[in-house]
Design a protein around this motif. Structure first.
Motif, mmCIF file in Angstrom:
data_model
loop_
_atom_site.group_PDB
_atom_site.id
_atom_site.type_symbol
_atom_site.label_atom_id
_atom_site.label_comp_id
_atom_site.label_asym_id
_atom_site.label_seq_id
_atom_site.Cartn_x
_atom_site.Cartn_y
_atom_site.Cartn_z
ATOM 1 N N ALA A 167 3.060 7.364 5.142
ATOM 2 C CA ALA A 167 4.124 7.333 5.219
ATOM 3 C C ALA A 167 5.026 7.467 3.405
ATOM 4 C CB ALA A 167 5.023 5.735 5.037
ATOM 5 N N GLY A 168 4.368 6.342 2.663
ATOM 6 C CA GLY A 168 4.231 6.485 1.169
ATOM 7 C C GLY A 168 4.447 8.161 0.788
ATOM 8 N N VAL A 169 3.311 9.063 1.121
ATOM 9 C CA VAL A 169 3.415 10.153 0.345
ATOM 10 C C VAL A 169 4.218 11.090 0.937
ATOM 11 C CG1 VAL A 169 1.624 12.141 0.505
ATOM 12 C CG2 VAL A 169 0.638 9.508 -0.015
ATOM 13 N N LEU A 203 -5.332 13.721 5.684
ATOM 14 C CA LEU A 203 -6.723 13.290 4.854
ATOM 15 C C LEU A 203 -5.989 11.749 4.606
ATOM 16 C CD1 LEU A 203 -7.006 16.778 2.590
ATOM 17 C CD2 LEU A 203 -8.261 15.705 5.337
ATOM 18 N N LEU A 204 -4.918 11.473 4.966
ATOM 19 C CA LEU A 204 -4.661 10.299 4.359
ATOM 20 C C LEU A 204 -5.421 8.969 5.503
ATOM 21 C CD1 LEU A 204 -0.921 10.842 2.815
ATOM 22 C CD2 LEU A 204 -3.026 10.373 1.370
ATOM 23 N N PRO A 205 -5.934 7.322 4.794
ATOM 24 C CA PRO A 205 -6.433 6.558 5.003
ATOM 25 C C PRO A 205 -5.744 6.225 6.637
ATOM 26 C CG PRO A 205 -5.750 5.843 3.326
ATOM 27 C CD PRO A 205 -5.516 7.411 2.876
ATOM 28 N N ASP A 206 -4.174 6.105 6.380
ATOM 29 C CA ASP A 206 -3.987 4.992 7.655
ATOM 30 C C ASP A 206 -2.110 5.591 7.112
ATOM 31 O OD1 ASP A 206 -3.052 3.725 5.024
ATOM 32 O OD2 ASP A 206 -4.057 2.004 5.119
ATOM 33 N N GLU A 241 0.679 -0.713 -0.084
ATOM 34 C CA GLU A 241 -0.176 -0.035 0.276
ATOM 35 C C GLU A 241 0.992 1.310 0.335
ATOM 36 O OE1 GLU A 241 -2.462 0.349 3.552
ATOM 37 O OE2 GLU A 241 -2.980 2.653 2.263
ATOM 38 N N ALA A 242 1.978 1.204 0.812
ATOM 39 C CA ALA A 242 2.740 2.358 0.346
ATOM 40 C C ALA A 242 3.759 2.631 -0.377
ATOM 41 C CB ALA A 242 3.889 2.389 2.264
ATOM 42 N N ALA A 243 4.215 1.397 -1.532
ATOM 43 C CA ALA A 243 4.349 1.348 -2.301
ATOM 44 C C ALA A 243 3.681 2.167 -3.510
ATOM 45 C CB ALA A 243 5.216 0.408 -3.012
#
Ligand code: ZN
Ligand code: ZN
Length: 257
Positions: free
Chosen positions: A143-145, A135-138, A9-11
């Protein structure tokens, strides 16, 4: 959530946000140059109006456009001053209309060759991107953004701040003098392509703004070097014959020569 899913998901967020952030930074750089730094004479009028309310931005325009483009590197693209006397004469001229603080800022940052304004205007896209984090879900998405923001939205800032000076050096001198990590970048195809593009920017300051490629091309503000440009770049040692053999006529995305 399984750890594997978290990494995947992070990727996904990293790559998706990375595309957006890369383009955003590239467009910001291109537009910032066109409308604040390298103004054409018609637009310079409103910059004078802005001078009173935003002296830092005006100083940025003055340092980049007036000093970097026209009052330094006059004798040669690869030499900032021809002599100490030339530098001192410019200092005398600058002291007549800059405050002592502005004078210090401009001179300690290489007369516009490394921006001297607060980093805010340069880092604006990267900082604004941080607003989306809550605003991101988790955690994985955040971490990815966040990683995408660091990797894709900040290179043009680093290029302007540190690498730009080496773009004005002969290729052999630049790779010998730069710190190891920067030398790797300068030798890379991307580093060589930017070195060529920046030379063209100095030939025509209303073209080839980007050090982070993309937006100039999409906006129709990018041109490739002519045969005469290649001849001149070789004469001053900005590129090597091997670079010319590899790049001339090349039209590949990211290295569009
Ligand atoms: Zn410029
Ligand atoms: Zn330059």
């Amino acid at each position: 959530m399984a750890p594997e899913l978290g990494i995947a998901e992070a990727a996904g967020w990293f790559l998706g946000a990375g595309v957006v952030f890369y383009l955003e930074a590239s467009f910001w750089e291109s537009l910032f140059h066109e409308f604040l730094l390298d103004l054409n004479p018609a637009r310079r009028r409103w910059m004078f109006a802005l001078k009173r309310f935003a002296p830092s931005l005006y100083l940025e325009h003055y340092a980049h456009n007036v000093l970097h483009h026209f009052r330094t590197y006059r004798g040669a693209y690869t030499r900032q001053f021809e002599s100490e006397a030339e530098r001192l004469a410019l200092d005398v001229a600058m002291r007549k209309h800059l405050t002592p603080r502005q004078f210090r800022r401009v001179t300690t940052h290489h007369y516009g060759a490394s921006f001297e304004a607060p980093a805010l205007p340069y880092l604006a896209p990267a900082l604004l991107n941080l607003l989306c984090l809550p605003l991101l879900p988790d955690v994985a998405a955040r971490a990815g953004v966040l990683a995408a923001d660091l990797v894709f939205a900040t290179p043009y800032w680093a290029y302007s701040k540190w690498m730009h000076l080496y773009l004005h050096r002969r290729f052999d001198a630049a790779v010998a003098e730069a710190p190891g990590w920067m030398s790797v970048w300068l030798r890379s195809d991307y580093g060589v392509a930017v070195r060529i593009s920046h030379y063209l920017h100095h030939r025509q300051p209303t073209w080839n703004y980007n050090l982070q490629y993309g937006a100039d091309l999409l906006r129709g503000r990018w041109r490739p070097p002519t045969a005469a440009d290649w001849d001149d770049m070789l004469t001053i040692g900005l590129v090597t014959p091997a670079h010319r053999a590899r790049f001339e006529g090349r039209r590949v995305w990211l290295h569009p020569f």
